[in-house]
Design a protein around this motif. Structure first.
Motif, PDB file in Angstrom:
ATOM      1  N   TYR A  56       0.831  -1.199   0.000  1.00 48.29           N
ATOM      2  CA  TYR A  56       0.000   0.000   0.000  1.00 48.29           C
ATOM      3  C   TYR A  56       0.864   1.248   0.000  1.00 48.29           C
ATOM      4  O   TYR A  56       2.053   1.205   0.338  1.00 48.29           O
ATOM      5  CB  TYR A  56      -0.923  -0.003   1.218  1.00 48.29           C
ATOM      6  N   ILE A  57       0.266   2.385  -0.378  1.00 47.88           N
ATOM      7  CA  ILE A  57       1.016   3.649  -0.351  1.00 47.88           C
ATOM      8  C   ILE A  57       0.826   4.383   0.967  1.00 47.88           C
ATOM      9  O   ILE A  57       1.626   5.254   1.318  1.00 47.88           O
ATOM     10  CB  ILE A  57       0.620   4.559  -1.526  1.00 47.88           C
ATOM     11  N   TRP A  58      -0.251   4.067   1.687  1.00 42.54           N
ATOM     12  CA  TRP A  58      -0.509   4.660   2.999  1.00 42.54           C
ATOM     13  C   TRP A  58      -1.331   3.663   3.808  1.00 42.54           C
ATOM     14  O   TRP A  58      -2.231   2.994   3.278  1.00 42.54           O
ATOM     15  CB  TRP A  58      -1.289   5.968   2.862  1.00 42.54           C
ATOM     16  N   VAL A  59      -0.995   3.544   5.099  1.00 43.07           N
ATOM     17  CA  VAL A  59      -1.736   2.636   5.977  1.00 43.07           C
ATOM     18  C   VAL A  59      -2.051   3.349   7.284  1.00 43.07           C
ATOM     19  O   VAL A  59      -1.263   4.156   7.783  1.00 43.07           O
ATOM     20  CB  VAL A  59      -0.948   1.338   6.260  1.00 43.07           C
ATOM     21  N   GLY A  60      -3.225   3.058   7.812  1.00 46.28           N
ATOM     22  CA  GLY A  60      -3.641   3.574   9.099  1.00 46.28           C
ATOM     23  C   GLY A  60      -4.155   2.440   9.960  1.00 46.28           C
ATOM     24  O   GLY A  60      -4.065   1.260   9.604  1.00 46.28           O
ATOM     25  N   GLU A  61      -4.722   2.794  11.082  1.00 49.49           N
ATOM     26  CA  GLU A  61      -5.203   1.777  12.021  1.00 49.49           C
ATOM     27  C   GLU A  61      -6.380   0.999  11.455  1.00 49.49           C
ATOM     28  O   GLU A  61      -6.498  -0.207  11.673  1.00 49.49           O
ATOM     29  CB  GLU A  61      -5.603   2.453  13.335  1.00 49.49           C
ATOM     30  N   ARG A  62      -7.243   1.676  10.703  1.00 48.24           N
ATOM     31  CA  ARG A  62      -8.456   1.003  10.208  1.00 48.24           C
ATOM     32  C   ARG A  62      -8.621   1.078   8.695  1.00 48.24           C
ATOM     33  O   ARG A  62      -9.550   0.475   8.151  1.00 48.24           O
ATOM     34  CB  ARG A  62      -9.685   1.622  10.891  1.00 48.24           C
ATOM     35  N   TRP A  63      -7.727   1.806   7.992  1.00 46.64           N
ATOM     36  CA  TRP A  63      -7.867   1.978   6.549  1.00 46.64           C
ATOM     37  C   TRP A  63      -6.514   1.862   5.867  1.00 46.64           C
ATOM     38  O   TRP A  63      -5.476   2.153   6.468  1.00 46.64           O
ATOM     39  CB  TRP A  63      -8.496   3.346   6.232  1.00 46.64           C
ATOM     40  N   ARG A  64      -6.548   1.454   4.605  1.00 47.10           N
ATOM     41  CA  ARG A  64      -5.333   1.390   3.799  1.00 47.10           C
ATOM     42  C   ARG A  64      -5.657   1.888   2.385  1.00 47.10           C
ATOM     43  O   ARG A  64      -6.774   1.747   1.907  1.00 47.10           O
ATOM     44  CB  ARG A  64      -4.768  -0.034   3.742  1.00 47.10           C
ATOM     45  N   VAL A  65      -4.641   2.464   1.727  1.00 49.35           N
ATOM     46  CA  VAL A  65      -4.803   2.985   0.367  1.00 49.35           C
ATOM     47  C   VAL A  65      -3.746   2.336  -0.516  1.00 49.35           C
ATOM     48  O   VAL A  65      -2.559   2.353  -0.174  1.00 49.35           O
ATOM     49  CB  VAL A  65      -4.653   4.518   0.325  1.00 49.35           C
ATOM     50  N   LEU A  99     -15.555   6.266   6.972  1.00 48.27           N
ATOM     51  CA  LEU A  99     -15.513   6.111   5.518  1.00 48.27           C
ATOM     52  C   LEU A  99     -15.812   7.437   4.830  1.00 48.27           C
ATOM     53  O   LEU A  99     -15.155   7.793   3.834  1.00 48.27           O
ATOM     54  CB  LEU A  99     -16.514   5.045   5.064  1.00 48.27           C
ATOM     55  N   GLY A 100     -16.769   8.175   5.353  1.00 53.57           N
ATOM     56  CA  GLY A 100     -17.052   9.488   4.786  1.00 53.57           C
ATOM     57  C   GLY A 100     -15.875  10.425   4.921  1.00 53.57           C
ATOM     58  O   GLY A 100     -15.515  11.136   3.973  1.00 53.57           O
ATOM     59  N   VAL A 101     -15.242  10.425   6.083  1.00 54.69           N
ATOM     60  CA  VAL A 101     -14.090  11.295   6.306  1.00 54.69           C
ATOM     61  C   VAL A 101     -12.940  10.895   5.389  1.00 54.69           C
ATOM     62  O   VAL A 101     -12.299  11.743   4.759  1.00 54.69           O
ATOM     63  CB  VAL A 101     -13.648  11.227   7.782  1.00 54.69           C
ATOM     64  N   MET A 102     -12.666   9.584   5.263  1.00 56.08           N
ATOM     65  CA  MET A 102     -11.569   9.120   4.438  1.00 56.08           C
ATOM     66  C   MET A 102     -11.829   9.394   2.960  1.00 56.08           C
ATOM     67  O   MET A 102     -10.906   9.718   2.203  1.00 56.08           O
ATOM     68  CB  MET A 102     -11.341   7.625   4.661  1.00 56.08           C
ATOM     69  N   LEU A 176      -2.127  12.335   3.248  1.00 59.97           N
ATOM     70  CA  LEU A 176      -2.890  11.522   4.192  1.00 59.97           C
ATOM     71  C   LEU A 176      -2.172  11.405   5.528  1.00 59.97           C
ATOM     72  O   LEU A 176      -2.806  11.382   6.593  1.00 59.97           O
ATOM     73  CB  LEU A 176      -3.127  10.131   3.607  1.00 59.97           C
ATOM     74  N   ALA A 177      -0.839  11.338   5.491  1.00 62.50           N
ATOM     75  CA  ALA A 177      -0.070  11.187   6.723  1.00 62.50           C
ATOM     76  C   ALA A 177      -0.157  12.413   7.615  1.00 62.50           C
ATOM     77  O   ALA A 177       0.129  12.326   8.815  1.00 62.50           O
ATOM     78  CB  ALA A 177       1.387  10.882   6.387  1.00 62.50           C
ATOM     79  N   GLU A 178      -0.533  13.552   7.055  1.00 60.49           N
ATOM     80  CA  GLU A 178      -0.712  14.748   7.870  1.00 60.49           C
ATOM     81  C   GLU A 178      -1.823  14.553   8.900  1.00 60.49           C
ATOM     82  O   GLU A 178      -1.871  15.250   9.917  1.00 60.49           O
ATOM     83  CB  GLU A 178      -1.044  15.952   6.982  1.00 60.49           C
ATOM     84  N   PHE A 179      -2.725  13.610   8.638  1.00 57.14           N
ATOM     85  CA  PHE A 179      -3.844  13.344   9.548  1.00 57.14           C
ATOM     86  C   PHE A 179      -3.631  12.064  10.347  1.00 57.14           C
ATOM     87  O   PHE A 179      -4.504  11.636  11.090  1.00 57.14           O
ATOM     88  CB  PHE A 179      -5.148  13.234   8.753  1.00 57.14           C
ATOM     89  N   GLY A 180      -2.455  11.428  10.181  1.00 55.66           N
ATOM     90  CA  GLY A 180      -2.174  10.187  10.888  1.00 55.66           C
ATOM     91  C   GLY A 180      -1.797   9.080   9.923  1.00 55.66           C
ATOM     92  O   GLY A 180      -1.772   9.261   8.706  1.00 55.66           O
ATOM     93  N   GLY A 181      -1.508   7.926  10.464  1.00 57.00           N
ATOM     94  CA  GLY A 181      -1.131   6.805   9.626  1.00 57.00           C
ATOM     95  C   GLY A 181       0.322   6.899   9.185  1.00 57.00           C
ATOM     96  O   GLY A 181       1.094   7.748   9.648  1.00 57.00           O
ATOM     97  N   ARG A 182       0.680   6.032   8.254  1.00 53.81           N
ATOM     98  CA  ARG A 182       2.073   5.915   7.834  1.00 53.81           C
ATOM     99  C   ARG A 182       2.174   5.934   6.313  1.00 53.81           C
ATOM    100  O   ARG A 182       1.568   5.091   5.641  1.00 53.81           O
ATOM    101  CB  ARG A 182       2.648   4.606   8.385  1.00 53.81           C
TER     102      ARG A 182
END
Length: 254
Positions: A56-65, A99-102, A176-182
């Motif tokens: 993935y290009i970005w991963v968070g606690e509950r979502w991935r892109v 999901l709406g926020v993401m 996306l990382a500005e709001f969290g995640g990696r």
């Protein structure tokens, strides 16, 4: 059911329709009594659940892109997935709200890229039972690509350059990382070396082949122009509607 296919619908004359010439509608098959299981249903393995974060290009606690495995015809094609093995209608209230926020956050990130006018958000879900939303960027000024057929145009347009594609991925991941995640996508490396001589180009320079140019080096200068680069994988070609890792033992142009 009528024996002859219906006449060609009016949308085939729209400016956004990608094809021209004589067309005819396929005969509609009889409905099947039981639909086959999707990936992630019954005994079929779920590709999203088994994919590592590194895919993935970005991963968070509950979502991935994730992105496609190579440059696309559109400036950007991305997929938003939930970490949990849930479909859209199965989301609990917390994930439904997120999901709406993401969706808004990822749309803004893609729309911030140079040359992007609009971002189309699509959900089909016929290939996988794991929630995945498609984000397709329409190039600025390309009015013929507006509307319903953008996913078809992605398969028709020549792929963007490898360097631009990787830079776009890195920019979206950083946003996306500005709001969290990696963020896991990195921009392409820059070749800083100066030529050893100004009187004559180094061997192989005419072909644009340099070992320091990363993944695009194998294609030489043609990769920047879309000529000689690997054929792009479009939305409609993606197996099961979702980008999957390519088996190194299987040719990518199968």
């Amino acid at each position: 059911m009528q024996d002859t296919p219906p006449s060609v619908p009016d949308f085939t004359s729209w400016p956004s329709f990608p094809f021209e010439g004589d067309l005819r509608v396929k005969q509609l098959d009889d409905p099947v009594p039981v639909e086959p299981p999707r990936k992630g249903e019954e005994d079929r393995e779920c590709t999203a659940c088994t994919a590592p974060d590194e895919a993935y290009i970005w991963v968070g606690e509950r979502w991935r892109v994730r992105a496609m495995d190579r440059p696309t015809g559109l400036p950007m094609v991305l997929i938003l997935e939930s970490r949990s093995h849930l479909d859209l209608g199965d989301l609990p209230n917390l994930l439904a709200a997120e999901l709406g926020v993401m969706t808004v956050r990822l749309e803004r990130a893609i729309r911030s890229l140079d040359g992007v006018a609009r971002v189309h958000v699509n959900r089909w879900g016929d290939g996988s039972a794991h929630l995945h939303l498609w984000f397709l960027a329409r190039p600025y000024g390309r009015l013929q690509l507006r509307g319903t057929f953008l996913s078809l145009w992605d398969s028709i347009l020549p792929p963007i350059s490898e360097a631009q594609w990787r830079e776009n991925l890195a920019l979206v991941a950083a946003w996306l990382a500005e709001f969290g995640g990696r963020p896991l996508a990195e921009p392409p490396r820059i070749q800083w070396q100066a030529p050893s001589s100004l009187s004559a180009p180094p061997p192989g320079a005419e072909n644009g082949a340099g070992a320091e140019n990363g993944a695009g080096a194998e294609n030489g200068a043609g990769a920047e122009n879309g000529a000689g680069a690997e054929e792009t994988i479009g939305v409609i070609e993606a197996a099961g509607e979702i980008a999957e890792p390519v088996d190194e033992e299987v040719p990518v142009d199968r």
